[in-house]
Scaffold this active site. Structure first.
Site, short mmCIF file in Angstrom:
data_model
loop_
_atom_site.label_atom_id
_atom_site.label_comp_id
_atom_site.label_asym_id
_atom_site.label_seq_id
_atom_site.Cartn_x
_atom_site.Cartn_y
_atom_site.Cartn_z
N SER A 234 0.83 -1.20 0.00
CA SER A 234 0.00 0.00 0.00
C SER A 234 0.87 1.26 0.00
O SER A 234 1.67 1.44 -0.91
CB SER A 234 -0.95 -0.05 1.20
N ASP A 460 -9.16 -4.40 -5.76
CA ASP A 460 -8.60 -3.68 -4.61
C ASP A 460 -9.32 -2.34 -4.46
O ASP A 460 -9.24 -1.49 -5.34
CB ASP A 460 -7.10 -3.46 -4.81
N HIS A 488 -7.55 -5.81 -0.46
CA HIS A 488 -6.41 -4.91 -0.56
C HIS A 488 -5.11 -5.68 -0.43
O HIS A 488 -4.89 -6.37 0.57
CB HIS A 488 -6.52 -3.86 0.54
#
Length: 518
Positions: A234, A460, A488
């Site tokens: 991320s 996602d 995610h």
């Protein structure tokens, strides 16, 4: 109530959720210490750092400091290092950064890990989640290194609110549809900004991603690695990409999972997430309607209308949890989106919403507490919310003109009718920040870097798949790996195809084919 916060340290947070939700399930037969070498019997180990091939001018004392590892519980060892607050003035004040390590039995070097955020704690993910996220061969092959980036957790942290103050601010609610409500929101955000500046001090102006990436090169040298091996999730992909741009010659084996597109503005990121979450809400709701215990009825559009009406009801009358805390709409939404990060948690979301309809908001509050780092005793572990704001305010220029923000809200609602309005007005949080932004959106090429693996998940919601495609296109040496699925990020929560691609690359240097789909 400040604007919608993207959940921080999502990898570690979801690990906590999964552990709590499965606490009554069958025990795992896996040995959590498998593949991890116990630390030396000696309490402290000192490592003289090798001088890097090229030490940036003026930074010799940082690159040549000694790294001292001390046992800090079980298989973990911990250390602290010094870095300059301002890399443009290395003779000035310093920051202290915290690291930890799970030593590999057959370590070929170090592997730095970042769980995201910004504001996520690398110490926490290495302490709590590596045995379940990483394959045993990977754990054996590297010393897994966690670190809290500057401003985060145990690394000269951003300090804003006390636990009681944070509880109180999470219970605020403003009507942003009126100029008066927006003015009150700005006043609250300005007070928060002043509190952060007062309690943190001048280091608050230097917790930007560029500086944190420079810190990673100091870590690389002190760990004795000629090149940096790195796995970032991320926001951790932004750290990795910035590192590769600054130090392409020092890139070793790098995996960027759940990628951010560095060329996007803050407003473009917000729109991308609005659409991503809206799509995932639709996927969740369709799945819910196919289950016997779904609290929504009719076809998909009817069910989404019911969900929006539920949100509107919480806006009008915030719910109160069993412990007496109010859960206003923004904290409600923050809790609602957590199970959307992993489709394995969709049943838990269904149960939480069923309870909300029955008048009990405790499950949603539990998820919101996870994202904020609130413990059951009322204390907050780390400083994820404060660090999130501080880093974003430095990384992104934001337009807080009322007319512009109102136009942005209309666009968000049009693109994402369920979730869009709750992502609006984020610029207010940085409007009165003491320190101006340092970063600017821009393409990152990292020319000359070794192969970099970028992973994108088609469903996602937080880092849409298009962002991984964009980053892979920008990076000169990238291979794009695609996970067809929901949730995610991919490594550690998807399938064997992804695990094999990541581990074969990190352990053996086998670069997956560009375009591999799992």
């Amino acid at each position: 109530m400040r604007a919608f916060r993207r959940p921080v340290s999502v990898i570690a947070a979801l690990g906590s959720v999964a552990l709590l939700l499965t606490a009554c399930g069958p025990a795992t037969t896996a040995d959590p210490t498998a593949g991890v070498q116990s630390p030396s019997v000696s309490a402290t180990q000192s490592t003289a750092a090798p001088v890097a091939d090229v030490v940036p001018a003026g930074l010799e004392k940082f690159y040549n400091q000694k790294l001292e590892w001390t046992n800090c519980g079980g298989v973990l060892e911990c250390a602290k290092i010094k870095v300059p607050v301002d890399y443009a003035n290395p003779q000035g004040e310093t920051m202290t950064l915290a690291l930890n390590k799970r030593a590999g039995k057959n370590a070929q070097g170090s592997l730095l890990v970042n769980p995201g955020g910004p504001g996520g704690s690398g110490l926490e993910i290495v302490r709590d989640s590596i045995p379940t996220l990483f394959g045993q061969d990977l754990q054996r092959s590297f010393d897994i290194i966690g670190f809290d980036p500057r401003g985060v957790g145990s690394s000269t942290p951003v300090k804003c609110e006390t636990p009681a103050e944070q509880d109180a601010s999470r219970q605020e609610q403003f009507d942003t549809s009126t100029d008066e409500g927006l003015a009150l929101m700005r006043k609250s955000s300005a007070q928060y900004a002043a509190l952060c500046a007062k309690r943190t001090g001048p280091s608050l102006g230097f917790v930007d991603t560029d500086s944190a990436a420079r810190d990673m090169d100091v870590m690389r040298a002190l760990l004795g690695d000629k090149q940096l091996n790195y796995l970032g999730y991320s926001y951790g992909t932004a750290l990795g990409a910035h590192y590769a741009e600054l130090f392409p010659q020092n890139v070793g084996r790098m995996v960027l999972d759940g990628a951010l597109d560095p060329s996007l503005t803050n407003e473009e990121i917000t729109m991308g997430q609005a659409i991503g979450f809206e799509n995932e809400i639709r996927a969740y709701m369709q799945n819910c309607l196919e289950s016997p215990d779904c609290p929504f009825t009719g076809d998909l559009e009817s069910a989404l209308t019911q969900l929006r009406e539920l949100f509107a009801g919480v806006e009008r009358t915030p719910m109160v949890a069993t412990d007496g805390r109010t859960v206003p709409i923004i904290d409600f939404v923050n809790g609602f989106i957590v199970p959307l990060y992993s489709n394995s948690l969709w049943p838990a979301l269904t149960e939480a919403l069923r309870n909300v309809i029955a008048g009990n908001v405790d499950d949603i509050q539990f998820f919101a507490d996870i994202t904020a780092g609130r413990e059951p005793d009322g204390n907050y572990s780390g400083n994820s919310s404060a660090a999130f704001t501080a880093i974003n305010c430095l990384d992104y220029p934001m337009n807080s003109d009322i007319g512009v923000m109102r136009a942005d809200e209309k666009a968000l609602v049009a693109a994402a009718p369920t979730i869009g309005k709750y992502l609006a007005y984020g610029a207010v949080g940085c409007q009165d920040w003491k320190y101006p932004p340092k970063g600017e959106p821009g393409v990152i090429n990292a020319a000359g870097a070794a192969p970099i693996v970028v992973i994108g998940t088609t469903g996602d919601p937080a880092t849409p798949y298009e962002w991984a495609q964009a980053l892979a296109e920008q990076l000169d040496s990238a291979s794009l790996v695609t996970f067809n699925g929901h949730g995610h990020t991919a490594y550690g929560r998807s399938n064997e195809c992804i695990s094999n691609a990541v581990e074969s690359y990190l352990i053996d240097g086998k670069v997956p084919a560009d375009g591999l789909t799992c």
